[in-house]
Design an enzyme around this catalytic site. Structure first.
Site, PDB file in Angstrom:
ATOM      1  N   LYS A   1      31.930  26.811 -47.838  1.00 20.49           N
ATOM      2  CA  LYS A   1      31.128  25.970 -48.542  1.00 20.49           C
ATOM      3  C   LYS A   1      30.461  26.584 -49.889  1.00 20.49           C
ATOM      4  CE  LYS A   1      29.356  22.828 -44.859  1.00 20.49           C
ATOM      5  NZ  LYS A   1      28.007  22.537 -44.034  1.00 20.49           N
TER       6      LYS A   1
ATOM      7  N   LYS B   1      39.926  19.966 -40.537  1.00 21.66           N
ATOM      8  CA  LYS B   1      39.111  19.207 -39.668  1.00 21.66           C
ATOM      9  C   LYS B   1      38.464  18.010 -40.298  1.00 21.66           C
ATOM     10  CE  LYS B   1      34.668  20.069 -39.992  1.00 21.66           C
ATOM     11  NZ  LYS B   1      33.210  20.695 -39.845  1.00 21.66           N
TER      12      LYS B   1
ATOM     13  N   LYS C   1      32.618  14.960 -42.552  1.00 22.95           N
ATOM     14  CA  LYS C   1      31.594  13.978 -43.294  1.00 22.95           C
ATOM     15  C   LYS C   1      31.681  14.262 -44.690  1.00 22.95           C
ATOM     16  CE  LYS C   1      27.809  14.905 -40.725  1.00 22.95           C
ATOM     17  NZ  LYS C   1      27.707  15.631 -39.578  1.00 22.95           N
TER      18      LYS C   1
HETATM   19  P1  TYM Z   1      27.724  18.734 -37.968  1.00 18.70           P
HETATM   20  O1  TYM Z   1      26.419  17.592 -38.409  1.00 18.70           O
HETATM   21  O2  TYM Z   1      28.573  19.006 -38.924  1.00 18.70           O
HETATM   22  O3  TYM Z   1      28.456  18.090 -36.603  1.00 18.70           O
HETATM   23  C1  TYM Z   1      27.706  17.643 -35.725  1.00 18.70           C
HETATM   24  C2  TYM Z   1      28.420  18.116 -34.131  1.00 18.70           C
HETATM   25  O4  TYM Z   1      29.826  17.367 -34.362  1.00 18.70           O
HETATM   26  C3  TYM Z   1      30.800  18.250 -34.086  1.00 18.70           C
HETATM   27  N1  TYM Z   1      31.983  17.952 -35.116  1.00 18.70           N
HETATM   28  C4  TYM Z   1      33.156  17.909 -34.636  1.00 18.70           C
HETATM   29  N2  TYM Z   1      33.731  17.985 -33.330  1.00 18.70           N
HETATM   30  C5  TYM Z   1      34.885  17.730 -33.196  1.00 18.70           C
HETATM   31  N3  TYM Z   1      35.784  17.342 -34.623  1.00 18.70           N
HETATM   32  C6  TYM Z   1      35.405  17.324 -36.003  1.00 18.70           C
HETATM   33  N4  TYM Z   1      36.301  16.830 -36.491  1.00 18.70           N
HETATM   34  C7  TYM Z   1      33.983  17.426 -35.933  1.00 18.70           C
HETATM   35  N5  TYM Z   1      33.123  17.476 -36.839  1.00 18.70           N
HETATM   36  C8  TYM Z   1      31.949  17.678 -36.366  1.00 18.70           C
HETATM   37  C9  TYM Z   1      30.259  19.514 -34.852  1.00 18.70           C
HETATM   38  O5  TYM Z   1      30.775  20.822 -33.992  1.00 18.70           O
HETATM   39  C10 TYM Z   1      28.587  19.569 -33.989  1.00 18.70           C
HETATM   40  O6  TYM Z   1      28.792  20.005 -32.856  1.00 18.70           O
HETATM   41  N6  TYM Z   1      24.712  22.781 -37.880  1.00 18.70           N
HETATM   42  C11 TYM Z   1      25.227  21.618 -37.095  1.00 18.70           C
HETATM   43  C12 TYM Z   1      24.011  20.712 -36.699  1.00 18.70           C
HETATM   44  C13 TYM Z   1      23.031  21.646 -35.765  1.00 18.70           C
HETATM   45  C14 TYM Z   1      23.058  21.809 -34.388  1.00 18.70           C
HETATM   46  C15 TYM Z   1      21.602  22.495 -34.446  1.00 18.70           C
HETATM   47  C16 TYM Z   1      23.857  21.907 -33.716  1.00 18.70           C
HETATM   48  C17 TYM Z   1      21.822  21.708 -36.535  1.00 18.70           C
HETATM   49  N7  TYM Z   1      21.009  22.603 -35.743  1.00 18.70           N
HETATM   50  C18 TYM Z   1      21.373  23.021 -33.351  1.00 18.70           C
HETATM   51  C19 TYM Z   1      23.638  22.328 -32.386  1.00 18.70           C
HETATM   52  C20 TYM Z   1      22.359  22.885 -32.134  1.00 18.70           C
HETATM   53  C21 TYM Z   1      26.199  20.840 -38.041  1.00 18.70           C
HETATM   54  O7  TYM Z   1      26.087  21.138 -39.301  1.00 18.70           O
HETATM   55  O8  TYM Z   1      26.969  20.012 -37.323  1.00 18.70           O
END
Ligand code: TYM
Length: 332
Positions: A114, A196, A199
């Site tokens: 990033k 990947k 979003k």
């Molecule tokens: P984020 O918002 O990027 O994604 C949320 C969850 O979705 C999963 N994910 C995917 N899984 C499969 N294929 C994909 N293309 C894909 N894109 C996203 C991510 O692995 C995630 O599980 N930092 C985290 C959010 C967060 C969090 C936490 C998660 C903040 N605090 C505490 C667990 C526990 C994030 O940016 O996820």
């Protein structure tokens, strides 16, 4: 009671990558862990590591809240809340920064990727973000944290921080374990299948949004990038595009790669893509219908209030305890 914790950033409309890697898994885990209490939240503090338009952010927070519920989560033993509404998350993040080394944060691949994309003005919160995430998890003494593949490294750091705190001040945090789905933990972009599905990808054609209409969903899948080989075989290295479509199909139908390969053995890519589009459309139909009901009702606000009240008590206590253990304040 044992706890399961996870969050999603409200950084854009939810896509099927996030859905298959997280929410769909949460729904299944509620079945397999009926004794656990689930803390699921909208990670809005995480979203502002990059400047956002405030109206758009507010809209996305609400949309994500409604989608959490629309995807079929049971309300019993579930606290759904907005991260920023519980100040203990920011407080815990600071305390844990005192137990996290700069070198550890420098090794985080998501940060490196990033930060590289931004030309100048990389906020320090982008750097400390994994500590905020560790706090989200440790506040609730989570036993399990269901996430997709890309969050694995952050989970490892969380475990290291928890163990370090426990070593310094005595048993204090539960050391959490990741729960990564066997299928669907890394759904790839539809146009660059070595990346990947994300979003924040500039290309809207790279993803399918949970709220896309049927025509768009079909169009996106039919135009997904595949090789010219025409054999429906799972081979992530040489055939990443078709392998990604097999994964999406399998994650939704719960069928194994072998069963899918055998069924479509004599079919063209065209007809396999149509079959993938059919299952995606069918999967999303009830979610979209339920979403429309929720977004136009008071149901979400009421549930978010309830979730905040329940989670806040636990989180505040944990921060107060840690403050005390560290010698902060006046209480003996
Ligand atoms: P984020 O918002 O990027 O994604 C949320 C969850 O979705 C999963 N994910 C995917 N899984 C499969 N294929 C994909 N293309 C894909 N894109 C996203 C991510 O692995 C995630 O599980 N930092 C985290 C959010 C967060 C969090 C936490 C998660 C903040 N605090 C505490 C667990 C526990 C994030 O940016 O996820």
């Amino acid at each position: 009671m044992k706890h399961i914790v996870s969050g999603i950033q409200p950084t854009g409309s939810l896509n099927i990558g996030t859905y298959l890697g997280s929410i769909r898994n949460f729904v299944k885990l509620q079945e397999s862990y009926p004794e656990h209490h689930f803390f699921l939240f909208i990670a809005d503090l995480h979203a502002i590591t990059i400047p956002r338009d405030r109206q758009a952010l507010r809209r996305t927070i609400k949309e994500l809240g409604a989608l959490y519920l629309a995807c079929g989560l049971k309300k019993e033993k579930l606290s759904l809340f907005i991260q920023s509404e519980i100040p203990a998350h920011s407080q815990m993040a600071y305390l844990l920064q005192c137990f996290t080394y700069i070198g550890e944060l420098e090794r985080m691949t998501q940060y490196k990727e990033k930060a590289q994309k931004q030309v100048s003005g990389v906020a320090s919160s982008l750097f400390t973000y994994p500590v905020l995430m560790a706090g989200d998890i440790l506040l609730y003494d989570a036993e399990y944290v269901p996430v997709g593949e890309d969050q694995k490294q952050h989970l490892e750091l969380t475990r290291d921080i928890a163990m370090r705190v426990n070593q310094r001040i005595g048993e204090f945090f539960t050391v959490p374990k990741p729960l990564i789905p066997k299928v669907g933990a890394r759904i790839m972009s539809l146009i660059e299948p070595d990346k990947k599905m994300s979003k924040s990808d500039d290309y809207i054609k790279s993803r399918i949004l949970l709220l896309d209409d049927e025509v768009i969903i079909r169009k996106r899948i039919m135009s997904a990038v595949t090789d010219s080989d025409q054999s429906i075989k799972y081979d992530k290295v040489n055939k990443p595009g078709i392998s990604n479509l097999i994964t999406i199909y399998g994650a939704i139908t719960n069928e194994s790669i072998e069963v899918i390969e055998a069924r479509f053995k004599n079919e063209s890519y065209q007809s396999f893509k149509k079959a993938v589009a059919d299952v995606v459309v069918e999967e999303l139909k009830p979610i979209q219908a339920r979403y429309k009901e929720i977004i136009n009702s008071n149901e979400l606000d009421a549930f978010l209030d309830e979730g905040r009240l329940y989670a806040e008590k636990i989180a505040m206590k944990k921060v107060a305890k840690l403050n005390h253990k560290l010698g902060l304040g006046r209480k003996q």
